[in-house]
Design an enzyme around this catalytic site. Structure first.
Site, mmCIF file in Angstrom:
data_model
loop_
_atom_site.group_PDB
_atom_site.id
_atom_site.type_symbol
_atom_site.label_atom_id
_atom_site.label_comp_id
_atom_site.label_asym_id
_atom_site.label_seq_id
_atom_site.Cartn_x
_atom_site.Cartn_y
_atom_site.Cartn_z
ATOM 1 C CB THR A 13 28.914 -56.847 -46.339
ATOM 2 O OG1 THR A 13 30.278 -57.151 -46.678
ATOM 3 C CG2 THR A 13 28.858 -56.265 -44.940
ATOM 4 C CE1 TYR A 14 32.359 -60.094 -50.177
ATOM 5 C CE2 TYR A 14 32.401 -62.475 -50.321
ATOM 6 C CZ TYR A 14 33.072 -61.267 -50.282
ATOM 7 O OH TYR A 14 34.447 -61.243 -50.350
ATOM 8 C CB SER A 15 24.374 -60.489 -52.211
ATOM 9 O OG SER A 15 25.072 -60.402 -53.430
ATOM 10 N N GLY A 42 24.100 -60.278 -47.134
ATOM 11 C CA GLY A 42 23.978 -61.510 -46.354
ATOM 12 C C GLY A 42 23.396 -62.684 -47.099
ATOM 13 C CE LYS A 84 36.615 -62.540 -47.379
ATOM 14 N NZ LYS A 84 35.446 -63.022 -48.144
#
Length: 320
Positions: free
Chosen positions: A60-62, A64, A88
Protein backbone atom coordinates in the site's frame (compact mmCIF):
# COMPACT_ATOMS: atom_id res chain seq x y z
CA UNK A 1 28.95 -2.90 6.03
CA UNK A 2 28.22 -5.63 8.52
CA UNK A 3 25.74 -8.46 7.99
CA UNK A 4 23.64 -10.66 10.25
CA UNK A 5 21.34 -13.66 9.85
CA UNK A 6 17.65 -12.84 9.93
CA UNK A 7 16.52 -14.79 12.98
CA UNK A 8 16.41 -18.53 12.39
CA UNK A 9 16.44 -18.15 8.62
CA UNK A 10 19.51 -18.56 6.48
CA UNK A 11 18.96 -15.11 5.00
CA UNK A 12 21.85 -12.70 5.55
CA UNK A 13 20.94 -9.03 5.73
CA UNK A 14 22.89 -5.81 6.10
CA UNK A 15 22.83 -4.10 9.50
CA UNK A 16 20.67 -1.40 7.91
CA UNK A 17 17.48 -1.91 5.92
CA UNK A 18 16.46 0.78 3.44
CA UNK A 19 12.82 1.66 4.02
CA UNK A 20 11.08 2.51 0.77
CA UNK A 21 8.04 4.44 2.01
CA UNK A 22 9.74 7.58 0.68
CA UNK A 23 9.63 6.24 -2.89
CA UNK A 24 6.48 6.46 -4.98
CA UNK A 25 4.11 8.65 -6.93
CA UNK A 26 2.93 11.59 -4.79
CA UNK A 27 -0.26 11.60 -6.86
CA UNK A 28 -1.28 8.58 -4.78
CA UNK A 29 -1.83 11.16 -2.01
CA UNK A 30 -0.22 8.94 0.63
CA UNK A 31 2.74 11.26 1.28
CA UNK A 32 3.81 14.59 -0.19
CA UNK A 33 7.54 13.95 0.09
CA UNK A 34 7.91 10.76 -1.98
CA UNK A 35 10.57 10.63 -4.69
CA UNK A 36 10.03 9.98 -8.40
CA UNK A 37 11.51 6.88 -10.12
CA UNK A 38 14.82 8.53 -11.03
CA UNK A 39 15.44 10.07 -7.60
CA UNK A 40 14.35 6.85 -5.91
CA UNK A 41 16.82 4.87 -7.99
CA UNK A 42 19.65 7.22 -7.01
CA UNK A 43 19.04 6.55 -3.32
CA UNK A 44 18.70 2.80 -3.89
CA UNK A 45 21.95 2.70 -5.89
CA UNK A 46 23.74 4.63 -3.15
CA UNK A 47 22.44 2.15 -0.60
CA UNK A 48 23.79 -0.70 -2.71
CA UNK A 49 27.15 1.05 -2.95
CA UNK A 50 27.24 1.23 0.86
CA UNK A 51 26.67 -2.52 1.08
CA UNK A 52 23.00 -2.36 2.03
CA UNK A 53 21.25 -5.42 0.61
CA UNK A 54 17.97 -5.27 2.57
CA UNK A 55 15.01 -3.29 1.19
CA UNK A 56 11.58 -2.91 2.77
CA UNK A 57 8.36 -1.75 1.10
CA UNK A 58 4.63 -2.54 1.27
CA UNK A 59 1.72 -3.23 -1.04
CA UNK A 60 0.00 0.00 0.00
CA UNK A 61 2.95 2.43 -0.02
CA UNK A 62 1.96 5.12 -2.52
CA UNK A 63 -0.70 2.82 -3.98
CA UNK A 64 1.87 0.21 -4.97
CA UNK A 65 4.21 2.56 -6.79
CA UNK A 66 6.86 2.17 -4.08
CA UNK A 67 7.11 -1.50 -5.02
CA UNK A 68 7.25 -0.56 -8.70
CA UNK A 69 10.07 1.96 -8.22
CA UNK A 70 12.06 -0.42 -6.02
CA UNK A 71 11.69 -3.31 -8.45
CA UNK A 72 12.77 -1.16 -11.39
CA UNK A 73 15.88 0.08 -9.58
CA UNK A 74 16.90 -3.42 -8.53
CA UNK A 75 16.50 -4.79 -12.06
CA UNK A 76 18.59 -1.95 -13.44
CA UNK A 77 21.48 -2.26 -11.02
CA UNK A 78 22.00 -5.59 -9.26
CA UNK A 79 21.32 -9.32 -9.73
CA UNK A 80 18.10 -10.32 -7.98
CA UNK A 81 19.80 -12.89 -5.76
CA UNK A 82 22.14 -10.26 -4.33
CA UNK A 83 19.37 -8.42 -2.48
CA UNK A 84 16.77 -9.20 0.17
CA UNK A 85 13.37 -7.78 -0.77
CA UNK A 86 10.67 -7.42 1.88
CA UNK A 87 7.10 -6.29 1.42
CA UNK A 88 3.94 -6.32 3.53
CA UNK A 89 0.28 -7.25 3.58
CA UNK A 90 -2.65 -6.09 5.77
CA UNK A 91 -3.91 -2.62 4.81
CA UNK A 92 -5.93 -4.09 1.95
CA UNK A 93 -9.32 -5.62 1.34
CA UNK A 94 -9.67 -8.78 3.42
CA UNK A 95 -6.72 -7.94 5.70
CA UNK A 96 -4.95 -11.27 6.41
CA UNK A 97 -7.59 -13.68 5.17
CA UNK A 98 -6.58 -16.64 3.02
CA UNK A 99 -8.06 -15.02 -0.08
CA UNK A 100 -6.44 -11.64 0.60
CA UNK A 101 -2.97 -13.07 1.15
CA UNK A 102 -3.19 -15.19 -2.03
CA UNK A 103 -4.31 -12.13 -4.00
CA UNK A 104 -1.96 -9.54 -2.55
CA UNK A 105 1.25 -11.56 -2.98
CA UNK A 106 0.56 -11.75 -6.72
CA UNK A 107 0.19 -7.99 -6.97
CA UNK A 108 3.36 -7.42 -4.96
CA UNK A 109 5.42 -9.82 -7.08
CA UNK A 110 4.12 -8.25 -10.28
CA UNK A 111 4.90 -4.71 -9.16
CA UNK A 112 8.38 -5.68 -7.96
CA UNK A 113 9.01 -7.63 -11.17
CA UNK A 114 10.19 -10.77 -9.39
CA UNK A 115 8.88 -14.30 -8.97
CA UNK A 116 9.67 -14.52 -5.27
CA UNK A 117 9.89 -12.37 -2.17
CA UNK A 118 12.63 -12.89 0.41
CA UNK A 119 10.55 -11.68 3.36
CA UNK A 120 6.78 -11.28 3.54
CA UNK A 121 5.64 -9.23 6.53
CA UNK A 122 2.17 -8.98 8.02
CA UNK A 123 1.74 -5.24 8.58
CA UNK A 124 -0.50 -5.60 11.65
CA UNK A 125 -2.46 -8.21 13.60
CA UNK A 126 -5.81 -9.11 12.07
CA UNK A 127 -8.56 -9.32 14.68
CA UNK A 128 -11.09 -10.49 12.11
CA UNK A 129 -9.31 -13.56 10.70
CA UNK A 130 -8.51 -16.74 12.66
CA UNK A 131 -4.78 -16.98 13.37
CA UNK A 132 -4.62 -20.49 11.91
CA UNK A 133 -6.11 -19.27 8.61
CA UNK A 134 -3.48 -16.55 8.31
CA UNK A 135 -0.57 -18.77 9.26
CA UNK A 136 -1.64 -21.54 6.88
CA UNK A 137 -2.01 -19.06 4.01
CA UNK A 138 1.45 -17.63 4.67
CA UNK A 139 2.91 -21.14 5.01
CA UNK A 140 1.48 -22.07 1.63
CA UNK A 141 3.36 -19.17 0.01
CA UNK A 142 6.61 -20.50 1.46
CA UNK A 143 5.87 -24.02 0.23
CA UNK A 144 5.05 -22.67 -3.23
CA UNK A 145 8.39 -20.84 -3.40
CA UNK A 146 6.80 -17.41 -3.66
CA UNK A 147 8.19 -16.36 -0.27
CA UNK A 148 11.42 -17.39 1.46
CA UNK A 149 10.67 -16.24 5.00
CA UNK A 150 7.97 -14.55 7.07
CA UNK A 151 8.00 -11.48 9.27
CA UNK A 152 5.53 -9.57 11.43
CA UNK A 153 5.08 -5.94 12.37
CA UNK A 154 3.59 -3.87 15.19
CA UNK A 155 1.32 -5.86 17.51
CA UNK A 156 1.00 -6.87 21.14
CA UNK A 157 3.32 -9.46 22.61
CA UNK A 158 0.55 -11.96 23.37
CA UNK A 159 -0.67 -11.75 19.77
CA UNK A 160 2.77 -12.50 18.37
CA UNK A 161 3.24 -15.35 20.85
CA UNK A 162 -0.09 -16.88 19.80
CA UNK A 163 0.84 -16.67 16.13
CA UNK A 164 4.19 -18.35 16.71
CA UNK A 165 2.45 -20.99 18.82
CA UNK A 166 -0.06 -21.66 16.04
CA UNK A 167 2.79 -22.14 13.60
CA UNK A 168 4.53 -24.59 15.93
CA UNK A 169 1.42 -26.60 16.74
CA UNK A 170 0.30 -26.91 13.11
CA UNK A 171 3.64 -27.34 11.38
CA UNK A 172 3.41 -23.95 9.67
CA UNK A 173 6.31 -21.63 8.90
CA UNK A 174 7.08 -19.32 11.89
CA UNK A 175 8.10 -15.69 11.77
CA UNK A 176 11.80 -14.84 11.73
CA UNK A 177 11.61 -11.04 12.08
CA UNK A 178 9.65 -8.33 13.87
CA UNK A 179 9.35 -4.82 12.45
CA UNK A 180 8.06 -2.97 15.50
CA UNK A 181 7.93 0.65 16.60
CA UNK A 182 11.09 1.17 18.65
CA UNK A 183 13.50 4.02 19.39
CA UNK A 184 14.89 5.91 22.41
CA UNK A 185 11.64 7.89 22.69
CA UNK A 186 9.32 4.88 22.39
CA UNK A 187 10.26 1.71 24.28
CA UNK A 188 6.91 0.19 25.22
CA UNK A 189 7.72 -3.06 23.40
CA UNK A 190 10.49 -3.77 25.90
CA UNK A 191 7.73 -4.89 28.29
CA UNK A 192 6.33 -7.85 26.33
CA UNK A 193 6.91 -7.99 22.59
CA UNK A 194 10.70 -7.81 22.53
CA UNK A 195 11.10 -10.52 25.23
CA UNK A 196 8.81 -12.77 23.16
CA UNK A 197 10.98 -12.09 20.11
CA UNK A 198 14.06 -13.06 22.10
CA UNK A 199 12.34 -16.28 23.17
CA UNK A 200 11.81 -17.29 19.55
CA UNK A 201 15.13 -15.87 18.23
CA UNK A 202 13.22 -13.40 16.09
CA UNK A 203 15.32 -10.60 14.58
CA UNK A 204 14.35 -7.04 15.43
CA UNK A 205 14.07 -4.72 12.40
CA UNK A 206 12.33 -1.67 13.93
CA UNK A 207 10.66 1.10 12.01
CA UNK A 208 10.94 4.78 12.99
CA UNK A 209 14.34 4.13 14.62
CA UNK A 210 15.08 7.87 14.78
CA UNK A 211 11.59 8.86 16.00
CA UNK A 212 10.97 10.68 12.70
CA UNK A 213 14.21 12.62 13.15
CA UNK A 214 13.52 13.78 16.67
CA UNK A 215 16.59 11.99 18.06
CA UNK A 216 18.74 12.93 15.06
CA UNK A 217 18.70 16.72 15.27
CA UNK A 218 19.02 19.36 17.98
CA UNK A 219 15.69 20.98 17.14
CA UNK A 220 12.47 19.08 17.75
CA UNK A 221 10.98 20.15 14.40
CA UNK A 222 12.57 20.66 11.00
CA UNK A 223 11.58 22.83 8.07
CA UNK A 224 11.18 20.04 5.53
CA UNK A 225 8.25 18.87 3.43
CA UNK A 226 7.96 15.74 5.53
CA UNK A 227 8.11 17.53 8.87
CA UNK A 228 5.47 20.01 7.74
CA UNK A 229 3.07 17.38 6.40
CA UNK A 230 3.70 14.15 8.32
CA UNK A 231 0.66 14.06 10.61
CA UNK A 232 1.35 10.45 11.58
CA UNK A 233 4.76 11.31 13.01
CA UNK A 234 3.32 14.32 14.81
CA UNK A 235 0.72 12.08 16.38
CA UNK A 236 3.37 9.62 17.53
CA UNK A 237 5.77 12.05 19.15
CA UNK A 238 4.60 15.60 19.62
CA UNK A 239 2.22 14.83 22.48
CA UNK A 240 5.18 13.89 24.69
CA UNK A 241 7.55 16.55 23.39
CA UNK A 242 8.25 18.20 26.74
CA UNK A 243 9.41 14.97 28.41
CA UNK A 244 11.14 13.46 25.40
CA UNK A 245 13.18 16.53 24.52
CA UNK A 246 15.33 15.72 27.55
CA UNK A 247 16.13 12.27 26.14
CA UNK A 248 17.05 13.79 22.78
CA UNK A 249 19.27 16.26 24.63
CA UNK A 250 21.19 13.38 26.21
CA UNK A 251 21.74 11.86 22.77
CA UNK A 252 23.09 15.24 21.65
CA UNK A 253 25.37 15.31 24.69
CA UNK A 254 26.78 11.88 23.84
CA UNK A 255 27.25 12.96 20.23
CA UNK A 256 29.38 15.85 21.48
CA UNK A 257 31.38 13.54 23.75
CA UNK A 258 32.06 11.06 20.94
CA UNK A 259 32.62 13.73 18.30
CA UNK A 260 29.92 12.29 16.07
CA UNK A 261 26.33 12.89 15.03
CA UNK A 262 23.13 12.33 16.95
CA UNK A 263 22.01 9.96 14.18
CA UNK A 264 24.99 7.71 14.81
CA UNK A 265 24.48 7.73 18.57
CA UNK A 266 20.81 6.81 18.09
CA UNK A 267 21.63 3.91 15.79
CA UNK A 268 24.44 2.79 18.08
CA UNK A 269 21.79 2.67 20.83
CA UNK A 270 19.76 0.27 18.66
CA UNK A 271 22.73 -2.00 18.12
CA UNK A 272 23.52 -1.96 21.83
CA UNK A 273 19.92 -3.07 22.42
CA UNK A 274 20.36 -6.07 20.14
CA UNK A 275 18.56 -4.75 17.07
CA UNK A 276 19.51 -6.67 13.93
CA UNK A 277 18.68 -4.18 11.17
CA UNK A 278 16.76 -0.94 11.75
CA UNK A 279 14.69 0.37 8.85
CA UNK A 280 16.15 3.64 7.58
CA UNK A 281 14.10 5.99 5.44
CA UNK A 282 16.13 8.43 3.37
CA UNK A 283 15.39 11.01 0.69
CA UNK A 284 19.03 12.15 0.47
CA UNK A 285 22.17 10.03 0.09
CA UNK A 286 23.93 11.88 2.90
CA UNK A 287 21.41 10.53 5.39
CA UNK A 288 22.47 6.98 4.56
CA UNK A 289 26.15 7.91 4.87
CA UNK A 290 25.50 9.32 8.33
CA UNK A 291 23.52 6.27 9.42
CA UNK A 292 26.10 3.73 8.27
CA UNK A 293 28.75 5.57 10.28
CA UNK A 294 27.00 4.29 13.42
CA UNK A 295 28.74 0.96 12.91
CA UNK A 296 31.93 2.66 14.10
CA UNK A 297 30.33 3.90 17.33
CA UNK A 298 30.19 1.54 20.30
CA UNK A 299 28.18 2.75 23.27
CA UNK A 300 28.99 1.54 26.77
CA UNK A 301 26.37 0.17 29.14
CA UNK A 302 26.65 3.45 31.01
CA UNK A 303 25.92 5.40 27.81
CA UNK A 304 22.79 3.36 27.17
CA UNK A 305 21.64 3.80 30.76
CA UNK A 306 22.21 7.55 30.44
CA UNK A 307 19.86 7.67 27.44
CA UNK A 308 17.30 5.34 29.01
CA UNK A 309 17.17 6.91 32.46
CA UNK A 310 14.65 9.66 31.68
CA UNK A 311 12.15 7.47 29.81
CA UNK A 312 8.58 7.48 31.08
CA UNK A 313 5.71 5.22 29.99
CA UNK A 314 3.97 6.21 26.75
CA UNK A 315 0.61 5.39 25.24
CA UNK A 316 0.91 2.42 22.90
CA UNK A 317 1.49 3.46 19.30
CA UNK A 318 1.64 0.94 16.48
CA UNK A 319 -0.28 -2.05 17.80
CA UNK A 320 -3.95 -1.58 16.93
Amino acid sequence: MEYVKLGNSGIEVSRFCLGCMSFGDPASKMHAWTLDPEESEKIIVHALDLGINFFDTANTYSAGTSEEYLGRAIRNNVPRDRVVLASKVYFNEGRLSKAAIAREIEGTLKRLGTDYLDLYIIHRFDYGTPIEETMEALHRLVKEGKVRALGASAMYGYQFYNMQLAAKENGFTPFVSMQNHYNPLYREDERELIPVCRQFNVALTPYSPLAAGRVARREWSADTARSRTDKVAAGKYDGTEDADKAIAARIADLADRYGTSMTRIAFAWHFAKGVASPVVGATKAKYLDDAVGALDVKLTAEDVAYIDELYRPHAVVGAL
